[in-house]
Scaffold this motif. Structure first.
Motif, PDB file in Angstrom:
ATOM      1  N   ILE A 238       0.852  -1.189   0.000  1.00  0.00           N
ATOM      2  CA  ILE A 238       0.000   0.000   0.000  1.00  0.00           C
ATOM      3  C   ILE A 238       0.888   1.239   0.000  1.00  0.00           C
ATOM      4  O   ILE A 238       1.746   1.391   0.869  1.00  0.00           O
ATOM      5  CB  ILE A 238      -0.904   0.024   1.249  1.00  0.00           C
ATOM      6  CG1 ILE A 238      -1.689  -1.289   1.365  1.00  0.00           C
ATOM      7  CG2 ILE A 238      -1.858   1.225   1.212  1.00  0.00           C
ATOM      8  CD1 ILE A 238      -2.365  -1.467   2.718  1.00  0.00           C
ATOM      9  N   PRO A 239       0.699   2.153  -0.949  1.00  0.00           N
ATOM     10  CA  PRO A 239       1.506   3.378  -0.953  1.00  0.00           C
ATOM     11  C   PRO A 239       0.989   4.404   0.043  1.00  0.00           C
ATOM     12  O   PRO A 239      -0.218   4.477   0.325  1.00  0.00           O
ATOM     13  CB  PRO A 239       1.342   3.890  -2.386  1.00  0.00           C
ATOM     14  CG  PRO A 239      -0.013   3.411  -2.786  1.00  0.00           C
ATOM     15  CD  PRO A 239      -0.213   2.083  -2.100  1.00  0.00           C
ATOM     16  N   GLY A 240       1.888   5.212   0.594  1.00  0.00           N
ATOM     17  CA  GLY A 240       1.479   6.315   1.444  1.00  0.00           C
ATOM     18  C   GLY A 240       1.109   5.897   2.858  1.00  0.00           C
ATOM     19  O   GLY A 240       1.436   4.801   3.318  1.00  0.00           O
ATOM     20  N   ASP A 241       0.394   6.792   3.533  1.00  0.00           N
ATOM     21  CA  ASP A 241       0.029   6.642   4.942  1.00  0.00           C
ATOM     22  C   ASP A 241      -1.265   5.855   5.059  1.00  0.00           C
ATOM     23  O   ASP A 241      -2.324   6.301   4.615  1.00  0.00           O
ATOM     24  CB  ASP A 241      -0.135   8.037   5.563  1.00  0.00           C
ATOM     25  CG  ASP A 241      -0.427   7.986   7.049  1.00  0.00           C
ATOM     26  OD1 ASP A 241      -0.542   6.876   7.612  1.00  0.00           O
ATOM     27  OD2 ASP A 241      -0.567   9.068   7.654  1.00  0.00           O
ATOM     28  N   LEU A 242      -1.200   4.686   5.672  1.00  0.00           N
ATOM     29  CA  LEU A 242      -2.373   3.824   5.808  1.00  0.00           C
ATOM     30  C   LEU A 242      -3.474   4.472   6.638  1.00  0.00           C
ATOM     31  O   LEU A 242      -4.645   4.084   6.538  1.00  0.00           O
ATOM     32  CB  LEU A 242      -1.952   2.493   6.439  1.00  0.00           C
ATOM     33  CG  LEU A 242      -2.969   1.360   6.469  1.00  0.00           C
ATOM     34  CD1 LEU A 242      -3.487   1.051   5.077  1.00  0.00           C
ATOM     35  CD2 LEU A 242      -2.367   0.121   7.114  1.00  0.00           C
ATOM     36  N   ALA A 243      -3.131   5.481   7.443  1.00  0.00           N
ATOM     37  CA  ALA A 243      -4.128   6.154   8.277  1.00  0.00           C
ATOM     38  C   ALA A 243      -4.886   7.256   7.533  1.00  0.00           C
ATOM     39  O   ALA A 243      -5.767   7.898   8.105  1.00  0.00           O
ATOM     40  CB  ALA A 243      -3.450   6.748   9.513  1.00  0.00           C
ATOM     41  N   THR A 244      -4.565   7.492   6.263  1.00  0.00           N
ATOM     42  CA  THR A 244      -5.238   8.528   5.490  1.00  0.00           C
ATOM     43  C   THR A 244      -6.740   8.263   5.440  1.00  0.00           C
ATOM     44  O   THR A 244      -7.174   7.134   5.230  1.00  0.00           O
ATOM     45  CB  THR A 244      -4.673   8.575   4.051  1.00  0.00           C
ATOM     46  OG1 THR A 244      -3.268   8.803   4.122  1.00  0.00           O
ATOM     47  CG2 THR A 244      -5.330   9.695   3.252  1.00  0.00           C
TER      48      THR A 244
ATOM     49  N   ILE B  81      -9.398   3.570   3.927  1.00  0.00           N
ATOM     50  CA  ILE B  81     -10.233   2.915   4.938  1.00  0.00           C
ATOM     51  C   ILE B  81     -10.439   1.449   4.564  1.00  0.00           C
ATOM     52  O   ILE B  81     -10.334   0.552   5.407  1.00  0.00           O
ATOM     53  CB  ILE B  81     -11.579   3.647   5.080  1.00  0.00           C
ATOM     54  CG1 ILE B  81     -11.371   5.016   5.724  1.00  0.00           C
ATOM     55  CG2 ILE B  81     -12.562   2.817   5.914  1.00  0.00           C
ATOM     56  CD1 ILE B  81     -12.601   5.901   5.684  1.00  0.00           C
ATOM     57  N   TYR B  82     -10.727   1.213   3.292  1.00  0.00           N
ATOM     58  CA  TYR B  82     -10.904  -0.160   2.816  1.00  0.00           C
ATOM     59  C   TYR B  82      -9.622  -0.966   3.080  1.00  0.00           C
ATOM     60  O   TYR B  82      -9.673  -2.072   3.648  1.00  0.00           O
ATOM     61  CB  TYR B  82     -11.220  -0.129   1.326  1.00  0.00           C
ATOM     62  CG  TYR B  82     -11.546  -1.473   0.700  1.00  0.00           C
ATOM     63  CD1 TYR B  82     -12.853  -1.793   0.362  1.00  0.00           C
ATOM     64  CD2 TYR B  82     -10.544  -2.409   0.414  1.00  0.00           C
ATOM     65  CE1 TYR B  82     -13.162  -3.007  -0.238  1.00  0.00           C
ATOM     66  CE2 TYR B  82     -10.839  -3.627  -0.160  1.00  0.00           C
ATOM     67  CZ  TYR B  82     -12.152  -3.924  -0.496  1.00  0.00           C
ATOM     68  OH  TYR B  82     -12.438  -5.130  -1.072  1.00  0.00           O
ATOM     69  N   ASP B  83      -8.477  -0.438   2.673  1.00  0.00           N
ATOM     70  CA  ASP B  83      -7.209  -1.158   2.838  1.00  0.00           C
ATOM     71  C   ASP B  83      -6.918  -1.437   4.307  1.00  0.00           C
ATOM     72  O   ASP B  83      -6.514  -2.554   4.683  1.00  0.00           O
ATOM     73  CB  ASP B  83      -6.063  -0.342   2.246  1.00  0.00           C
ATOM     74  CG  ASP B  83      -6.117  -0.263   0.725  1.00  0.00           C
ATOM     75  OD1 ASP B  83      -7.060  -0.810   0.127  1.00  0.00           O
ATOM     76  OD2 ASP B  83      -5.214   0.367   0.138  1.00  0.00           O
ATOM     77  N   ARG B  84      -7.108  -0.415   5.137  1.00  0.00           N
ATOM     78  CA  ARG B  84      -6.800  -0.550   6.564  1.00  0.00           C
ATOM     79  C   ARG B  84      -7.690  -1.603   7.228  1.00  0.00           C
ATOM     80  O   ARG B  84      -7.202  -2.467   7.968  1.00  0.00           O
ATOM     81  CB  ARG B  84      -6.964   0.809   7.236  1.00  0.00           C
ATOM     82  CG  ARG B  84      -6.563   0.837   8.707  1.00  0.00           C
ATOM     83  CD  ARG B  84      -6.461   2.257   9.209  1.00  0.00           C
ATOM     84  NE  ARG B  84      -7.722   2.983   9.187  1.00  0.00           N
ATOM     85  CZ  ARG B  84      -8.006   3.996   8.378  1.00  0.00           C
ATOM     86  NH1 ARG B  84      -7.123   4.390   7.470  1.00  0.00           N
ATOM     87  NH2 ARG B  84      -9.171   4.607   8.441  1.00  0.00           N
ATOM     88  N   ARG B  85      -8.986  -1.531   6.960  1.00  0.00           N
ATOM     89  CA  ARG B  85      -9.899  -2.487   7.584  1.00  0.00           C
ATOM     90  C   ARG B  85      -9.702  -3.892   7.025  1.00  0.00           C
ATOM     91  O   ARG B  85      -9.786  -4.881   7.769  1.00  0.00           O
ATOM     92  CB  ARG B  85     -11.343  -2.037   7.381  1.00  0.00           C
ATOM     93  CG  ARG B  85     -11.711  -0.749   8.116  1.00  0.00           C
ATOM     94  CD  ARG B  85     -11.521  -0.882   9.632  1.00  0.00           C
ATOM     95  NE  ARG B  85     -12.291  -1.978  10.170  1.00  0.00           N
ATOM     96  CZ  ARG B  85     -13.557  -1.871  10.585  1.00  0.00           C
ATOM     97  NH1 ARG B  85     -14.184  -0.714  10.508  1.00  0.00           N
ATOM     98  NH2 ARG B  85     -14.180  -2.927  11.095  1.00  0.00           N
TER      99      ARG B  85
END
Length: 359
Positions: free
Chosen positions: A10-16, A22-26
């Motif tokens: 995943i590129p960038g900040d996962l907390a964005t 949100i989809y990627d994080r969850r």
């Protein structure tokens, strides 16, 4: 049976706070909660317009995984990778496409063409492709040459609201979306200017990822003399966003395009009537009786739809009931993770069979 390992790049900040992140994080969290060993591979934040340093770093990180470890690559990076990075990987690739890069608003024609060609060519190298909606699946088949048997639709999950919150007075119109041209906040603001004599207040939530566009939106609110009724609040905490959903009387997003639109599910879970645009995956995402859909880039039509919901109690009530029913039927994030986990299992099994056949 021991489940195969996997990785998620995943590129960038996962907390964005965007729908894609949100989809990627969850998804990552739920895959791990399901007992899967999934490594998070952080890529540079410059994707989808990567710097040479970020591209070289991605090549190093992705080349470390062997053929026994499927690697899912988020579309922001997958669509913009140099082909040599992907062909240099031993691991089978699973692409996650939230929406095609070339469908972002405001792109110069040359950039749009470059991104389309890059994403089309890169998707041909993926063992499988995960998408959040039937609309995106159909688009990849029709425009990008991905066969339907290589696509899995893993609809985003939803969280149930915690408790009830008193509705705001005057009625609160809530909009949630990052401050970029594609989200159409400028259309919403122009529509609201036509309704200044009605009783309402509006809050637009979303990070100012495009600083120039965010400044334009702030000026537009001032120029249209809406500062007393419209607030651009930027990023808020999860608790504050849940409170705003609870206080709202309707949800409005004048989007120009959505590959899915998690915020529509959030609105329906909270029983909110929805005013939005008939574009992209929106008609497939918003339950028919829960929303009024108008053409994109049409402030007059958007204003008329908003006025209908604000002024017609019976219509607003029917839409709220339909939204509540649709929201109650939506899946949770565990179901999303199970779908993607099954993709990992199938891709891993095929890769292992291919390795064994070469021995």
């Amino acid at each position: 049976m021991t489940r195969p390992k996997a990785a998620f790049a995943i590129p960038g900040d996962l907390a964005t706070l965007t729908g894609g992140y949100i989809y990627d994080r969850r998804l990552l969290s739920e895959l791990r909660a399901d007992g899967r060993d999934v490594a998070h591979v952080g890529l540079g934040a410059s994707f989808p317009d990567p710097t040479p340093a970020d591209m070289a770093d991605a090549a190093r990180r992705l080349s470390r995984f062997g053929p026994d470890c499927p690697v899912m690559i988020d579309g922001l990076a997958m669509g913009a990778m140099e082909l040599s990075v992907l062909t240099g990987m031993a691991a089978p690739i699973v692409a996650l496409v939230h929406h095609p890069l070339a469908h972002e608003s405001g792109l110069a024609p040359a950039m749009r063409d470059r991104l389309y060609r890059s994403e089309r060519d890169n998707l041909a190298l993926a063992a499988h492709v995960v998408v959040p909606s039937p609309h995106t699946a159909a688009l990849l088949v029709s425009d990008y040459g991905v066969t339907a048997d290589r696509i899995t639709i893993a609809r985003p999950g939803t969280d149930r609201p915690m408790g009830r919150v008193a509705k705001a007075d005057p009625p609160l119109i809530l909009s949630v979306g990052i401050q970029v041209p594609r989200k159409g906040h400028d259309v919403l603001i122009r529509a609201l200017a036509q309704l200044r004599d009605l009783r309402w207040q509006a809050v637009i939530v979303g990070s100012a990822l495009d600083a120039e566009h965010a400044a334009f939106l702030a000026r537009l609110v001032t120029d249209l003399d809406l500062s007393s009724k419209v607030r651009l609040v930027g990023r808020v905490s999860g608790e504050e966003l849940a409170r705003l959903y609870g206080q709202a009387s309707l949800f409005a997003l004048a989007t120009r395009y959505e590959g899915y639109g998690i915020v529509f599910d959030e609105a329906m879970v909270h029983g909110l009537p929805i005013v939005t645009c008939a574009t992209g995956a929106v008609p497939d995402t918003v339950a028919p009786q829960a929303g009024l859909l108008v053409p994109p880039d049409d402030p007059d039509a958007f204003a008329q739809a908003l006025a209908t919901v604000l002024e017609d109690d019976a219509t607003r009530g029917r839409m709220a009931d339909a939204a509540t029913a649709a929201g109650a039927a939506l899946p949770g994030w565990a179901a999303t993770a199970r779908s993607v986990g099954e993709v990992f299992d199938r891709v891993s099994a095929r890769a292992q069979k291919a390795v064994a056949a070469r021995r």
